[in-house]
Every structure is written in C-alpha cells, then in structure tokens.
Design an enzyme around this catalytic site. Sequence first.
Site, mmCIF file in Angstrom:
data_model
loop_
_atom_site.group_PDB
_atom_site.id
_atom_site.type_symbol
_atom_site.label_atom_id
_atom_site.label_comp_id
_atom_site.label_asym_id
_atom_site.label_seq_id
_atom_site.Cartn_x
_atom_site.Cartn_y
_atom_site.Cartn_z
ATOM 1 N N ARG A 121 0.833 -1.190 0.000
ATOM 2 C CA ARG A 121 0.000 0.000 0.000
ATOM 3 C C ARG A 121 0.874 1.249 0.000
ATOM 4 O O ARG A 121 2.040 1.223 0.390
ATOM 5 C CB ARG A 121 -0.930 0.003 1.221
ATOM 6 C CG ARG A 121 -1.968 -1.127 1.201
ATOM 7 C CD ARG A 121 -2.850 -1.065 2.441
ATOM 8 N NE ARG A 121 -3.934 -2.050 2.385
ATOM 9 C CZ ARG A 121 -3.825 -3.311 2.787
ATOM 10 N NH1 ARG A 121 -2.679 -3.742 3.292
ATOM 11 N NH2 ARG A 121 -4.853 -4.138 2.702
ATOM 12 N N LYS A 148 -2.368 -1.905 7.726
ATOM 13 C CA LYS A 148 -3.785 -1.576 7.802
ATOM 14 C C LYS A 148 -4.531 -2.506 8.743
ATOM 15 O O LYS A 148 -5.397 -2.077 9.501
ATOM 16 C CB LYS A 148 -4.402 -1.641 6.402
ATOM 17 C CG LYS A 148 -5.870 -1.252 6.351
ATOM 18 C CD LYS A 148 -6.403 -1.284 4.945
ATOM 19 C CE LYS A 148 -7.884 -0.879 4.913
ATOM 20 N NZ LYS A 148 -8.437 -0.920 3.533
ATOM 21 N N HIS A 207 -3.566 3.623 -5.676
ATOM 22 C CA HIS A 207 -3.925 2.344 -5.050
ATOM 23 C C HIS A 207 -4.168 1.262 -6.100
ATOM 24 O O HIS A 207 -4.048 0.064 -5.799
ATOM 25 C CB HIS A 207 -5.169 2.504 -4.175
ATOM 26 C CG HIS A 207 -5.477 1.289 -3.352
ATOM 27 N ND1 HIS A 207 -4.727 0.906 -2.255
ATOM 28 C CD2 HIS A 207 -6.449 0.338 -3.493
ATOM 29 C CE1 HIS A 207 -5.228 -0.200 -1.743
ATOM 30 N NE2 HIS A 207 -6.271 -0.569 -2.469
ATOM 31 N N ARG A 210 -1.664 -1.516 -6.661
ATOM 32 C CA ARG A 210 -1.810 -2.725 -5.847
ATOM 33 C C ARG A 210 -2.758 -3.709 -6.541
ATOM 34 O O ARG A 210 -2.515 -4.915 -6.561
ATOM 35 C CB ARG A 210 -2.326 -2.350 -4.463
ATOM 36 C CG ARG A 210 -2.584 -3.520 -3.512
ATOM 37 C CD ARG A 210 -2.880 -2.968 -2.123
ATOM 38 N NE ARG A 210 -3.480 -3.925 -1.212
ATOM 39 C CZ ARG A 210 -2.793 -4.823 -0.499
ATOM 40 N NH1 ARG A 210 -1.490 -4.884 -0.607
ATOM 41 N NH2 ARG A 210 -3.423 -5.643 0.328
ATOM 42 N N TRP A 233 -4.235 -9.466 3.050
ATOM 43 C CA TRP A 233 -5.670 -9.218 3.178
ATOM 44 C C TRP A 233 -6.215 -10.119 4.271
ATOM 45 O O TRP A 233 -5.928 -11.313 4.295
ATOM 46 C CB TRP A 233 -6.405 -9.516 1.872
ATOM 47 C CG TRP A 233 -6.340 -8.417 0.865
ATOM 48 C CD1 TRP A 233 -7.000 -7.228 0.903
ATOM 49 C CD2 TRP A 233 -5.560 -8.398 -0.349
ATOM 50 N NE1 TRP A 233 -6.688 -6.472 -0.202
ATOM 51 C CE2 TRP A 233 -5.822 -7.160 -0.988
ATOM 52 C CE3 TRP A 233 -4.697 -9.303 -0.952
ATOM 53 C CZ2 TRP A 233 -5.245 -6.814 -2.192
ATOM 54 C CZ3 TRP A 233 -4.116 -8.962 -2.149
ATOM 55 C CH2 TRP A 233 -4.383 -7.724 -2.774
ATOM 56 N N TYR A 242 -10.515 -10.841 -7.848
ATOM 57 C CA TYR A 242 -9.571 -11.103 -8.943
ATOM 58 C C TYR A 242 -9.806 -12.466 -9.599
ATOM 59 O O TYR A 242 -9.127 -12.818 -10.556
ATOM 60 C CB TYR A 242 -8.132 -11.046 -8.415
ATOM 61 C CG TYR A 242 -7.801 -9.774 -7.671
ATOM 62 C CD1 TYR A 242 -7.701 -8.552 -8.339
ATOM 63 C CD2 TYR A 242 -7.605 -9.790 -6.292
ATOM 64 C CE1 TYR A 242 -7.414 -7.379 -7.642
ATOM 65 C CE2 TYR A 242 -7.306 -8.624 -5.590
ATOM 66 C CZ TYR A 242 -7.218 -7.424 -6.275
ATOM 67 O OH TYR A 242 -6.943 -6.269 -5.597
#
Length: 270
Positions: A121, A148, A207, A210, A233, A242
């Site tokens: 990120r 995050k 972003h 990414r 994640w 994806y």
Amino acid sequence: METQLKKSHRDDVSKISWLQQFFRGKYLDELTREIIVKVGELKYKETTPATANRLLALIRAILRRAAFDWEWIDKPPVIKLYRESKRRVRYLTPLEANVLLQELPDHLSDMAKFSLATGLRRANVTKLEWSQVDITRRVAWIHGDQAKAGKPIHVTLNATACNVLRKQIGKDPRWIFTYQGNPVTQVTTKAWYKALNRAGIENFRWHDLRHTWASWLTQQGVPLNVIQEMGAWESSEMVKRYAHLAPEQFAKHAQVLDGVLEGTNLTHLK
C-alpha cells in the site's frame, strides 16, 4: 479511550462531531432506528452509499457496545446498511505500466515500480525505512503498527524490487524513497496526474497499482489464497474480486468431470 489505538480513531471522532448536531442532548435510549435512518438518509444524499454506511456502522458499533459491554441500554436498535455497488478492478496491462513508468519523474517511477513489484500500500512504500529491508536475504517487513490490519507483513522481494532499492542506496540514511533530500510523503502530485495524462491512462489511482500487482499474479496462475497471504488481506472476500482473471485455473478443475461424464448418456440419469 477504548478505541484510541484504532487506526480510524481520528475519523471516528470527526464523524461523531458531525453527528452531534442531530444527537446532542438526547439520551442513548432515545436514539431510535427512525432517528438514525433519517441521519443516514441525509448523509446518503450528500455523499455515497459507502460513506453513509461507514457512518451508520460507527453508530451501530457504539450502540452495541453501550448495550452489550457497558449495559447502558437494554438493546441496540437494528441498523441496516445501504447496498453498495461492487467497483470493478482497475489494473494496467504490462504495456500501459511500462509507458506510465517512463512518463513519471524518476522518484515517482521508482516508487510505482516498487509498488507493482510488491503490492504494498502507498503508506507502506512512502514510510519504508532501511531498517525494514534486507536486500541480501531479499526480504522486507512492515511493522504491525504500520499495517492496515494491525498485523506485521512479511514481504518477499523479487529482483525488480531489489533493483529499485539498490538504486536508492546512499540517498538518505533512514528513508528509502526521497526527493531532493526529503522523504516522499505525497505521491498523487501534479507530476503523477500529468504522467497519467501523457500516458493516456484514465480513471487510475495510485492504489490501483496494488490491484495491478494482484491482477498480474492471478493471470500468471498464482492461487488466490497465496495472493491473500502476500497482500496481507484479512478476508478472502477481498481477493475473490480477482478470480475472474484466472479462467485457466478454474478450467483445469472443471475438466475433471470430463473423465466422469465421457461416454455417459445423461438422458438415462433423468
């Protein structure tokens, strides 16, 4: 005090300040579903469903804690969120990425290439320090308080990422990515937007680098669960966006049934 370590603490404080114009002077048990719905509708009209939902989710979290943790009210009101449309994944083709990297000034080009090589990120790239990388072992790490999700991230550096890092050696004793002797804190500058314009790339955010990283990995056959681990994640739902980019991966599994059905007259199974 209970949420001061939460990464969105300041944003929460700001939201609560905005809510005071509607809730000030009311007791918690006076905050009925009807009152909260009206506030949500106002925010919905002013902004987007996602922004309205973040506000409603904060109200819901506070009232749930007031009921279940603090026992200040008997039960929290039921608060439903708005339906949010799923945004399409925006990513670059390798050709588009190469054109963009050529159009960017050197310091932004290096940072963009490093982002494409690692999937990190923006904040984890701009705040990366030399103490967090080991080029010899080809690893880097993001501390939990920088991530995050609040958990440390192990980053495996490929050759491209290592080359970008070697290029930065000697520029600053602490920070990796600098410009004119200062650490880079802002990447979406005029230079970024001008480079996008010259490259003919529209509707693209930093972003999305990414997203491009994850999309390329998916297209090259890397399993989604591996991408989830690499990208840190927390939820597999974030990576499933994806999945449509890897039809070949699913095709080989679907073909397993060919051997089962080959020569079978399906009409006999009715």
